[in-house]
Design a protein around this motif. Structure first.
Motif: not given
Length: 162
Positions: A7-11, A136-139, A141-144
């Motif tokens: 999760a990163v800040p979005a425009p 579903t991204d394996p890299s 750590p956020t499960p959902y």
């Protein structure tokens, strides 16, 4: 380096030419505004011994401050063909797994006893239904992600559509 969905800040806006499939703002309900008015009314009680004019001025200033904070902290949910943006976080849709809507007691359980401490949350107390979005991204750590929404069926449909 592997791609990540962290999760990163979005425009503030979607890229030019991107079609928005779903959009929602989690505005405060009427009862939140009534609470804000009640809290700002306490300014009258605090400053009434000085003067009624000072009390009314304090109440108005408090209400304006609370209103600005409520409006500025209102998150939005935006789904495009490529991305999902919830609040300040954005993820590519290819990293989205199962999407499950919850309401009532099930939504309360998702926000409470069933909540994973690593989950990304965008929940508002004045919006009961929530949608759980598996990552579903394996890299990552956020499960959902768990987000409040007034229209869980429409959000789920937008995220599960090809």
């Amino acid at each position: 380096m592997p791609e990540s969905s962290a999760a990163v800040p979005a425009p503030n806006s979607t890229p030019h030419g991107t079609t928005v499939l779903y959009s929602e703002k989690l505005h405060p309900n009427l009862w939140i505004w009534l609470v804000a008015a009640g809290l700002s009314g306490a300014g009258i009680l605090v400053f009434a011994p000085i003067s009624i004019a000072a009390g009314i001025t304090a109440a108005v200033v408090l209400f304006v401050i609370i209103a600005v904070l409520l409006v500025l902290s209102t998150p939005s949910i935006t789904v495009t063909a490529e991305t999902l943006q919830v609040g300040r976080a954005t993820i590519e849709r290819r990293f989205i797994g199962a999407v499950t809507p919850f309401s009532g007691k099930e939504a309360t359980a998702e926000r409470g006893p069933r909540l994973n401490g690593l989950a990304y949350l965008c929940i508002r107390g004045w919006v009961d239904p929530v949608v759980r979005i598996e990552i579903t991204d394996p890299s990552d750590p956020t499960p959902y992600w768990l987000t409040s929404t007034r229209r869980p069926a429409q959000l789920t449909a937008a995220l599960t559509a090809s």
